[in-house]
Scaffold this motif. Sequence first.
Motif, PDB file in Angstrom:
ATOM      1  N   VAL A   1       9.978  18.864  12.108  1.00 58.06           N
ATOM      2  CA  VAL A   1      11.072  18.235  11.955  1.00 58.06           C
ATOM      3  C   VAL A   1      11.206  17.662  10.454  1.00 58.06           C
ATOM      4  N   ALA A   2      10.008  16.737  10.321  1.00 57.62           N
ATOM      5  CA  ALA A   2      10.080  16.154   8.755  1.00 57.62           C
ATOM      6  C   ALA A   2       9.972  17.116   7.789  1.00 57.62           C
ATOM      7  N   PHE A   3       9.311  18.080   7.810  1.00 53.64           N
ATOM      8  CA  PHE A   3       9.158  19.236   6.833  1.00 53.64           C
ATOM      9  C   PHE A   3      10.443  19.992   6.611  1.00 53.64           C
ATOM     10  N   LEU A   4      11.176  20.424   7.537  1.00 51.65           N
ATOM     11  CA  LEU A   4      12.458  20.936   7.422  1.00 51.65           C
ATOM     12  C   LEU A   4      13.474  20.004   6.990  1.00 51.65           C
ATOM     13  N   SER A   5      13.512  18.661   7.303  1.00 43.77           N
ATOM     14  CA  SER A   5      14.182  17.915   6.842  1.00 43.77           C
ATOM     15  C   SER A   5      14.131  17.587   5.253  1.00 43.77           C
ATOM     16  N   TRP A   6      13.268  17.629   5.061  1.00 47.87           N
ATOM     17  CA  TRP A   6      12.833  17.163   3.432  1.00 47.87           C
ATOM     18  C   TRP A   6      13.535  18.166   2.277  1.00 47.87           C
ATOM     19  N   GLY A   7      14.154  17.447   1.431  1.00 43.51           N
ATOM     20  CA  GLY A   7      14.765  18.482   0.369  1.00 43.51           C
ATOM     21  C   GLY A   7      16.067  18.871   0.852  1.00 43.51           C
ATOM     22  N   THR A   8      16.480  18.611   1.957  1.00 44.19           N
ATOM     23  CA  THR A   8      17.887  19.242   2.581  1.00 44.19           C
ATOM     24  C   THR A   8      18.723  18.024   2.767  1.00 44.19           C
ATOM     25  N   ALA A   9      19.916  18.432   3.067  1.00 48.30           N
ATOM     26  CA  ALA A   9      21.050  17.448   3.691  1.00 48.30           C
ATOM     27  C   ALA A   9      20.825  17.052   4.964  1.00 48.30           C
ATOM     28  N   GLN A  10      19.597  17.240   5.604  1.00 43.73           N
ATOM     29  CA  GLN A  10      19.330  17.253   7.127  1.00 43.73           C
ATOM     30  C   GLN A  10      18.639  15.749   7.437  1.00 43.73           C
ATOM     31  N   LEU A  11      18.568  14.968   6.445  1.00 43.65           N
ATOM     32  CA  LEU A  11      17.861  13.790   6.625  1.00 43.65           C
ATOM     33  C   LEU A  11      18.595  13.054   7.944  1.00 43.65           C
ATOM     34  N   LYS A  12      19.770  13.305   8.334  1.00 46.75           N
ATOM     35  CA  LYS A  12      20.125  12.804   9.741  1.00 46.75           C
ATOM     36  C   LYS A  12      19.335  13.236  10.853  1.00 46.75           C
ATOM     37  N   PHE A  13      18.395  14.117  10.923  1.00 52.74           N
ATOM     38  CA  PHE A  13      17.506  14.197  11.785  1.00 52.74           C
ATOM     39  C   PHE A  13      16.188  13.457  11.734  1.00 52.74           C
ATOM     40  N   PHE A  14      15.924  12.999  10.544  1.00 55.22           N
ATOM     41  CA  PHE A  14      14.568  12.502  10.070  1.00 55.22           C
ATOM     42  C   PHE A  14      14.846  11.531   8.817  1.00 55.22           C
ATOM     43  N   PRO A  15      14.293  10.582   8.440  1.00 50.37           N
ATOM     44  CA  PRO A  15      13.519   9.629   9.486  1.00 50.37           C
ATOM     45  C   PRO A  15      14.179   8.531  10.230  1.00 50.37           C
ATOM     46  N   GLU A  16      13.478   8.124  11.062  1.00 52.97           N
ATOM     47  CA  GLU A  16      13.597   7.128  12.058  1.00 52.97           C
ATOM     48  C   GLU A  16      12.455   6.261  12.242  1.00 52.97           C
ATOM     49  N   ALA A  17      12.527   4.939  12.490  1.00 52.26           N
ATOM     50  CA  ALA A  17      11.222   4.222  12.744  1.00 52.26           C
ATOM     51  C   ALA A  17      10.471   4.825  13.926  1.00 52.26           C
ATOM     52  N   SER A  18      11.439   4.984  14.978  1.00 56.92           N
ATOM     53  CA  SER A  18      10.813   5.283  16.125  1.00 56.92           C
ATOM     54  C   SER A  18      10.080   6.561  16.280  1.00 56.92           C
ATOM     55  N   LEU A  19      10.467   7.561  15.237  1.00 55.15           N
ATOM     56  CA  LEU A  19       9.711   8.887  14.848  1.00 55.15           C
ATOM     57  C   LEU A  19       8.577   8.354  14.491  1.00 55.15           C
ATOM     58  N   LEU A  20       8.452   7.572  13.333  1.00 54.36           N
ATOM     59  CA  LEU A  20       7.311   7.212  12.790  1.00 54.36           C
ATOM     60  C   LEU A  20       6.392   6.604  13.501  1.00 54.36           C
ATOM     61  N   ASN A  21       6.733   5.764  14.367  1.00 55.80           N
ATOM     62  CA  ASN A  21       5.830   5.175  15.505  1.00 55.80           C
ATOM     63  C   ASN A  21       5.234   6.115  16.524  1.00 55.80           C
ATOM     64  N   ARG A  22       6.089   7.185  16.582  1.00 53.99           N
ATOM     65  CA  ARG A  22       5.556   8.225  17.522  1.00 53.99           C
ATOM     66  C   ARG A  22       4.419   9.020  16.952  1.00 53.99           C
ATOM     67  N   VAL A  23       4.621   9.389  15.687  1.00 49.95           N
ATOM     68  CA  VAL A  23       3.637  10.121  14.879  1.00 49.95           C
ATOM     69  C   VAL A  23       2.343   9.391  14.987  1.00 49.95           C
ATOM     70  N   LYS A  24       2.444   8.069  14.474  1.00 52.33           N
ATOM     71  CA  LYS A  24       1.377   7.307  14.614  1.00 52.33           C
ATOM     72  C   LYS A  24       0.631   7.239  15.937  1.00 52.33           C
ATOM     73  N   SER A  25       1.245   7.017  16.918  1.00 51.66           N
ATOM     74  CA  SER A  25       0.646   6.957  18.357  1.00 51.66           C
ATOM     75  C   SER A  25      -0.025   8.181  18.658  1.00 51.66           C
ATOM     76  N   LEU A  26       0.972   9.247  18.281  1.00 54.85           N
ATOM     77  CA  LEU A  26       0.240  10.800  18.470  1.00 54.85           C
ATOM     78  C   LEU A  26      -0.874  10.902  17.706  1.00 54.85           C
ATOM     79  N   GLY A  27      -0.951  10.552  16.628  1.00 55.30           N
ATOM     80  CA  GLY A  27      -1.985  10.767  15.633  1.00 55.30           C
ATOM     81  C   GLY A  27      -3.440  10.146  16.168  1.00 55.30           C
ATOM     82  N   ARG A  28      -3.289   9.023  16.630  1.00 55.60           N
ATOM     83  CA  ARG A  28      -4.206   8.118  17.372  1.00 55.60           C
ATOM     84  C   ARG A  28      -4.795   8.984  18.588  1.00 55.60           C
ATOM     85  N   GLN A  29      -3.974   9.550  19.507  1.00 50.57           N
ATOM     86  CA  GLN A  29      -4.258  10.087  20.535  1.00 50.57           C
ATOM     87  C   GLN A  29      -5.014  11.484  20.132  1.00 50.57           C
TER      88      GLN A  29
END
Length: 174
Positions: free
Chosen positions: A55-83
């Motif tokens: 989601v992050a990669f596909l959103s980068w450099g496009t007009a699709q930033l409405k899909f990303f980023p969000e603070a909740s997604l960043l927190n989810r990435v952090k939590s999943l990374g820990r897992q």
Amino acid sequence: MSVEVLLLLKEQLRLQHYHDMAEFAERQTEWIKHARALANWSNNPVEELACLGMVAFLSWGTAQLKFFPEASLLNRVKSLGRQTQSFDIAGLFICCRKLRAWVVLATAENAITGGATLKRHAYELMMEFLYGEPLIDNDWDTVEALVKRFLWNQKTLAAWKRYWMSCCENAREG
């Protein structure tokens, strides 16, 4: 990983060969939505992390930033990374760490385009990664070798490097 996620990755590789920009943007939007839905549906932290990275990669450099980023997604990435750090299955441990490096860079660098709250969350995500990842020795060459195993292009790689260097410099000063 599920067949759905593998098909999503395969389609992303095909997206890079579209010449019609309107069709490319339309397909990219579809796959961002699909990756986000898969991330929400999955019960596997590695698969979920991979989908959020897409989601992050596909959103980068496009007009699709409405899909990303969000603070909740960043927190989810952090939590999943820990897992994924706790996975100790032969071979999977290193693969999860490499995936985490790619996702952290894709999400954090993407988030700095947002407001102050997103920038703070992105910075916290990067600092946790810098200090907590034993595979990383603040060396860009190592990080570059890791992330080149996943989706990237020269523009994202250059932006990721700038952000990585900026965070490393802040870590040395702080």
